[in-house]
Design a protein around this motif. Structure first.
Motif, PDB file in Angstrom:
ATOM      1  N   ALA A 100       0.726  -1.596   0.092  1.00  0.00           N
ATOM      2  CA  ALA A 100      -0.197   0.443   0.079  1.00  0.00           C
ATOM      3  C   ALA A 100       0.652   1.536   0.448  1.00  0.00           C
ATOM      4  O   ALA A 100       0.301   2.120  -0.816  1.00  0.00           O
ATOM      5  CB  ALA A 100      -1.580   0.161   1.356  1.00  0.00           C
ATOM      6  N   ASP A 101       2.002   0.922   1.002  1.00  0.00           N
ATOM      7  CA  ASP A 101       2.831   2.434   1.391  1.00  0.00           C
ATOM      8  C   ASP A 101       4.071   2.493  -0.967  1.00  0.00           C
ATOM      9  O   ASP A 101       3.942   4.035  -1.291  1.00  0.00           O
ATOM     10  CB  ASP A 101       3.877   2.413   1.782  1.00  0.00           C
ATOM     11  N   ARG A 104       0.130   3.961  -2.976  1.00  0.00           N
ATOM     12  CA  ARG A 104      -0.130   4.498  -2.397  1.00  0.00           C
ATOM     13  C   ARG A 104      -1.365   4.488  -2.986  1.00  0.00           C
ATOM     14  O   ARG A 104      -2.281   5.105  -3.136  1.00  0.00           O
ATOM     15  CB  ARG A 104       0.574   5.884  -3.269  1.00  0.00           C
ATOM     16  N   GLY A 125      -3.275   2.595   1.791  1.00  0.00           N
ATOM     17  CA  GLY A 125      -2.889   3.912   1.430  1.00  0.00           C
ATOM     18  C   GLY A 125      -2.983   4.977   1.365  1.00  0.00           C
ATOM     19  O   GLY A 125      -3.812   5.320   1.756  1.00  0.00           O
TER      20      GLY A 125
END
Length: 260
Positions: A100-101, A104, A125
């Motif tokens: 997710a990071d 995003r 994200g």
């Protein structure tokens, strides 16, 4: 009815099954339910539904205003044993957080449960979606990317059985609404290796999911990523993020986590 129940019917507590079925009526579409609505959703008589609702309210698993019922915070205790005693959600969470990071976007891990997909881990994200999904959310198997990914690794006959048993209620105007189209969506996923959902669950949301198999080549879960439709087309979604989803899938496989 399970084989264990057929072998030991005296050990099966039907009232416990009924109480749990009442609790499972509540979801995003059915946040507050009347007695008659619970009776309709469970198939129980109004009298039986009333006794179960009153018992669950007395135990503080449900709250009520005298007309409608809703799930109380105490119900979270029912999920806690799984989340704290099983390694899979704890192993999967940092992998989903990293995905997710990196993208995003919002990542989810789901398993096949009856004719639905159950979310067992999730990470959002910085571009957070407004779908309201969380751990414990259930998705329809016939029109979700996660469902299609899971079914694509079953035999064609098994996949058809799941689809034929799933109610095909439309979630949006774009939802697949017939068995033939649902089967074709699963077959497409089988051919290409990933499943897609283009605004079928929520308008403005696109998802891609890929199955996760164990060392015995048995599919045990599926991993998905979701984006807002206005941010990218489905073609751009595949081009931009599919490789990141596959890398997260491979990391989950290497972790040897089990999700049953």
């Amino acid at each position: 009815m399970t084989e264990a129940y057929r072998s030991h019917p005296r050990d099966f507590v039907a009232s416990l099954e009924k109480g749990l079925k009442v609790l499972l009526c509540f979801d995003r579409k059915h946040a507050r339910l009347s007695l008659s609505e619970v009776a309709r959703l469970t198939g129980y008589t109004p009298a039986a539904a009333r006794r179960l609702l009153m018992t669950l309210e007395e135990l503080d698993y449900l709250h009520s205003d005298g007309r409608r019922f809703w799930v109380a915070p105490r119900a979270l205790l029912l999920a806690r044993p799984y989340l704290t005693s099983r390694a899979a959600p704890q192993v999967a969470q940092p992998i989903l957080d990293k995905l997710a990071d990196r993208t995003r976007q919002s990542a989810s891990l789901g398993v096949l449960l009856d004719n639905e997909v159950l979310i067992i881990a999730r990470s959002t994200g910085r571009r957070t979606l407004s779908t309201g999904l969380g751990i414990g959310s259930r998705l329809p198997v016939f029109c979700s990317a996660l469902g299609r990914a899971m079914l694509s690794r079953l035999s064609a006959e098994e996949a058809l059985d799941h689809l034929a048993a799933a109610p095909m209620d439309p979630w949006t105007p774009k939802t697949v609404d017939n068995l033939a189209s649902a089967v074709e969506s699963v077959e497409r996923c089988r051919r290409q290796g990933w499943g897609e959902c283009d605004e079928e669950l929520e308008l403005g949301v696109r998802s891609i999911a890929i199955p996760i198999s164990n060392a015995s080549d048995r599919t045990i879960a599926a991993l998905s990523l979701s984006v807002r439709a206005e941010r990218m087309t489905m073609d751009a979604f595949r081009l931009t993020h599919l490789s990141a989803i596959e890398e997260a899938r491979d990391e989950l496989i290497r972790s040897k986590a089990t999700f049953d």
